[in-house]
Design a protein around this motif. Structure first.
Motif, PDB file in Angstrom:
ATOM      1  N   VAL A  61      -4.298  -3.392  14.737  1.00  0.00           N
ATOM      2  CA  VAL A  61      -4.239  -3.686  13.306  1.00  0.00           C
ATOM      3  C   VAL A  61      -3.617  -5.059  13.101  1.00  0.00           C
ATOM      4  O   VAL A  61      -2.567  -5.363  13.675  1.00  0.00           O
ATOM      5  CB  VAL A  61      -3.429  -2.615  12.537  1.00  0.00           C
ATOM      6  N   LEU A  62      -4.255  -5.878  12.290  1.00  0.00           N
ATOM      7  CA  LEU A  62      -3.747  -7.209  11.957  1.00  0.00           C
ATOM      8  C   LEU A  62      -3.708  -7.373  10.449  1.00  0.00           C
ATOM      9  O   LEU A  62      -4.704  -7.137   9.760  1.00  0.00           O
ATOM     10  CB  LEU A  62      -4.639  -8.298  12.569  1.00  0.00           C
ATOM     11  N   GLU A  63      -2.543  -7.771   9.933  1.00  0.00           N
ATOM     12  CA  GLU A  63      -2.394  -8.172   8.539  1.00  0.00           C
ATOM     13  C   GLU A  63      -2.246  -9.686   8.487  1.00  0.00           C
ATOM     14  O   GLU A  63      -1.457 -10.263   9.247  1.00  0.00           O
ATOM     15  CB  GLU A  63      -1.153  -7.535   7.909  1.00  0.00           C
TER      16      GLU A  63
ATOM     17  N   LEU B 235      -8.625  -5.128  10.252  1.00  0.00           N
ATOM     18  CA  LEU B 235      -8.145  -6.439   9.827  1.00  0.00           C
ATOM     19  C   LEU B 235      -8.051  -6.472   8.313  1.00  0.00           C
ATOM     20  O   LEU B 235      -9.032  -6.215   7.620  1.00  0.00           O
ATOM     21  CB  LEU B 235      -9.116  -7.524  10.327  1.00  0.00           C
ATOM     22  N   ALA B 236      -6.851  -6.768   7.800  1.00  0.00           N
ATOM     23  CA  ALA B 236      -6.632  -6.880   6.359  1.00  0.00           C
ATOM     24  C   ALA B 236      -6.197  -8.316   6.053  1.00  0.00           C
ATOM     25  O   ALA B 236      -5.213  -8.804   6.605  1.00  0.00           O
ATOM     26  CB  ALA B 236      -5.565  -5.896   5.891  1.00  0.00           C
ATOM     27  N   VAL B 237      -6.947  -8.984   5.160  1.00  0.00           N
ATOM     28  CA  VAL B 237      -6.704 -10.397   4.847  1.00  0.00           C
ATOM     29  C   VAL B 237      -6.560 -10.567   3.342  1.00  0.00           C
ATOM     30  O   VAL B 237      -7.397 -10.091   2.567  1.00  0.00           O
ATOM     31  CB  VAL B 237      -7.855 -11.291   5.362  1.00  0.00           C
TER      32      VAL B 237
ATOM     33  N   GLY C 251      -6.442  -2.173   0.037  1.00  0.00           N
ATOM     34  CA  GLY C 251      -6.851  -0.803  -0.194  1.00  0.00           C
ATOM     35  C   GLY C 251      -7.114   0.010   1.045  1.00  0.00           C
ATOM     36  O   GLY C 251      -7.867   0.999   0.997  1.00  0.00           O
ATOM     37  N   CYS C 252      -6.482  -0.366   2.176  1.00  0.00           N
ATOM     38  CA  CYS C 252      -6.765   0.346   3.423  1.00  0.00           C
ATOM     39  C   CYS C 252      -5.506   0.874   4.108  1.00  0.00           C
ATOM     40  O   CYS C 252      -5.548   1.245   5.280  1.00  0.00           O
ATOM     41  CB  CYS C 252      -7.550  -0.546   4.387  1.00  0.00           C
ATOM     42  N   ALA C 253      -4.388   0.911   3.398  1.00  0.00           N
ATOM     43  CA  ALA C 253      -3.146   1.383   4.008  1.00  0.00           C
ATOM     44  C   ALA C 253      -3.243   2.843   4.443  1.00  0.00           C
ATOM     45  O   ALA C 253      -2.549   3.266   5.371  1.00  0.00           O
ATOM     46  CB  ALA C 253      -1.977   1.202   3.044  1.00  0.00           C
ATOM     47  N   GLU C 254      -4.115   3.614   3.773  1.00  0.00           N
ATOM     48  CA  GLU C 254      -4.248   5.025   4.103  1.00  0.00           C
ATOM     49  C   GLU C 254      -5.548   5.332   4.824  1.00  0.00           C
ATOM     50  O   GLU C 254      -5.928   6.502   4.962  1.00  0.00           O
ATOM     51  CB  GLU C 254      -4.133   5.869   2.830  1.00  0.00           C
ATOM     52  N   ALA C 255      -6.241   4.305   5.301  1.00  0.00           N
ATOM     53  CA  ALA C 255      -7.466   4.518   6.070  1.00  0.00           C
ATOM     54  C   ALA C 255      -7.124   5.224   7.387  1.00  0.00           C
ATOM     55  O   ALA C 255      -6.062   4.991   7.970  1.00  0.00           O
ATOM     56  CB  ALA C 255      -8.154   3.187   6.339  1.00  0.00           C
TER      57      ALA C 255
ATOM     58  N   LEU D 145      -2.131  -4.602   3.712  1.00  0.00           N
ATOM     59  CA  LEU D 145      -2.917  -3.376   3.857  1.00  0.00           C
ATOM     60  C   LEU D 145      -3.069  -2.682   2.501  1.00  0.00           C
ATOM     61  O   LEU D 145      -4.165  -2.231   2.137  1.00  0.00           O
ATOM     62  CB  LEU D 145      -2.254  -2.432   4.862  1.00  0.00           C
ATOM     63  N   GLU D 146      -1.979  -2.617   1.754  1.00  0.00           N
ATOM     64  CA  GLU D 146      -2.031  -2.013   0.418  1.00  0.00           C
ATOM     65  C   GLU D 146      -2.930  -2.829  -0.500  1.00  0.00           C
ATOM     66  O   GLU D 146      -3.746  -2.280  -1.247  1.00  0.00           O
ATOM     67  CB  GLU D 146      -0.624  -1.932  -0.175  1.00  0.00           C
TER      68      GLU D 146
END
Length: 409
Positions: free
Chosen positions: A191-193, A220-222, A119-123, A115-116
């Motif tokens: 949420v999926l990492e 979704l963070a890939v 760049g979306c950990a704080e979305a 997520l970090e």
């Protein structure tokens, strides 16, 4: 309103307690998103506000309670997990060889890393999930493993929060199909990492079917390491408020990404797809196609961002948004974004908004096919292009029929 809702949440517990507390503090500070924020400018925020009136589930929901009326048998050549955010998803599951559970320090180190990186950990949708999620399905994949099917469930008129973390190691191969079903009045926060090691291959499908007035926030963070291949195909229909955000980062380049999506909206539904693709090295590839079908008074939104910094020389990226209007009252907003700094690239993008073609309808009708049947055939073909790209596990589900059922012009 949001700050008051946070104070009424159950006390944070379990392995995600620090994450919950961070998410709750962030939500209390952020409040609701604003239309002044570009990625929320077109969203019906009143519908988002309605999520805070839903009850939290007090007990696990079975797939049948979640709307899986015609649930196929567990895959003969794969394995199934039921994820409801409440009960242990692995309690009755025998993990196949090559799959292990992340726990303790290993989980703490991996959780949130992708997520970090994306760049979306704080979305806002991620912090919303953080505030609610009490457990995470965290798995490490080694080698080639049987196909995985994940059923994501929720109870009617309740708010479910689910979280997954998949670490796919070097040269490993994984096929995973997620099926999200939203019964009447429910809402999902999912949420999926996903981390792909060097030369790893993942084929990922998402089928999200709502009950008409259900809501979905999917994130979704890939993260892809060099020479990895990631293929993501998503189809969605039936969400009063829907928001799907796939974000992919190619670390050090030399990787391949394929993103294919299909969204169908009807009545007064609204669904937004926000994709973000960032290349951080040379020789990266992207093949992206996003389709939508908008009927009734519905609203379909697509925002596709592609970043190609100077380090990403010889990037080859193609992005296409195709949109089909079945009603003169329906609305489509498509916004492709390419930010290119590298000077040796091949990048293309395009967006089209059309109706069913009169010449194609005439061709079918001239052969004795009724107008309604001809329109249905063309619509089926338009959708089938994407449905056929889902992992083979999806063939056990009547997906196309469910997508086209009750779609009004």
């Amino acid at each position: 309103m949001v700050a008051d809702w946070v104070t009424r949440l159950p006390a944070s517990t379990g392995v995600l307690q620090p994450v919950q507390e961070r998410g709750r503090n962030a939500l209390a500070s952020l409040g609701l998103p604003s239309r002044r924020q570009e990625d929320w400018r077109l969203t019906d925020l009143a519908r988002l506000e309605g999520l805070f009136a839903l009850a939290l589930p007090s007990q696990p929901s079975s797939p049948q309670e979640s709307g899986f009326a015609d649930l196929p048998e567990s895959p003969a050549d794969g394995w199934r997990i039921v994820l409801d955010g409440h009960s242990d998803p692995l309690a009755t599951v025998s993990l196949p060889a090559g799959v292990s559970v992340l726990r303790g320090a290993e989980l703490e180190q991996a959780l949130g890393h992708t997520l970090e990186r994306c760049g979306c950990a704080e979305a806002w949708p991620v912090e919303f999930n953080h505030a609610l999620a009490t457990q995470v399905l965290a798995l490490r994949i080694r080698g080639s493993v049987p196909a995985l099917e994940v059923l994501v469930t929720a109870s009617a008129a309740s708010l479910a929060s689910t979280r997954m973390l998949l670490l796919v190691e070097e040269k490993a191969e994984l096929e995973v199909l997620e099926v999200i079903q939203g019964p009447a009045g429910s809402a999902h926060s999912h949420v999926l990492e996903l981390h792909l090691g060097q030369e790893a291959r993942v084929r990922h499908g998402l089928v999200a079917l709502g009950g008409g007035d259900a809501s979905l926030l999917g994130h979704l963070a890939v993260e892809q390491e060099p020479r990895s291949t990631y293929e993501f195909t998503s189809v969605a229909k039936g969400w009063q408020l829907g928001r799907l955000e796939p974000r992919v980062v190619q670390v050090d380049g030399h990787a391949s990404t394929v993103l294919k999506g299909l969204v169908l909206t009807d009545a007064d539904q609204q669904f937004a797809t926000h994709t973000a693709m960032r290349f951080e090295g040379e020789d990266g590839q992207l093949d992206q196609l996003q389709k939508s079908v908008a009927a009734g008074r519905s609203h379909s939104i697509f925002n596709g961002a592609v970043q190609v910094p100077r380090a990403a020389q010889r990037t080859d990226a193609a992005q296409l948004s195709r949109n089909l209007l079945l009603s003169d009252r329906a609305r489509v907003d498509a916004k492709p974004e390419l930010e290119i700094v590298a000077d040796d690239v091949r990048c293309a993008h395009g967006a089209t908004v059309t109706q069913l073609q009169e010449d194609e309808l005439f061709y079918l009708r001239s052969r004795g096919i009724s107008a309604a049947t001809a329109a249905a055939l063309l619509l089926r073909g338009y959708c089938q292009d994407v449905v056929d790209l889902l992992p083979p596990l999806a063939q056990r589900w009547p997906i196309t029929d469910q997508l086209l059922e009750g779609l009004n012009s």
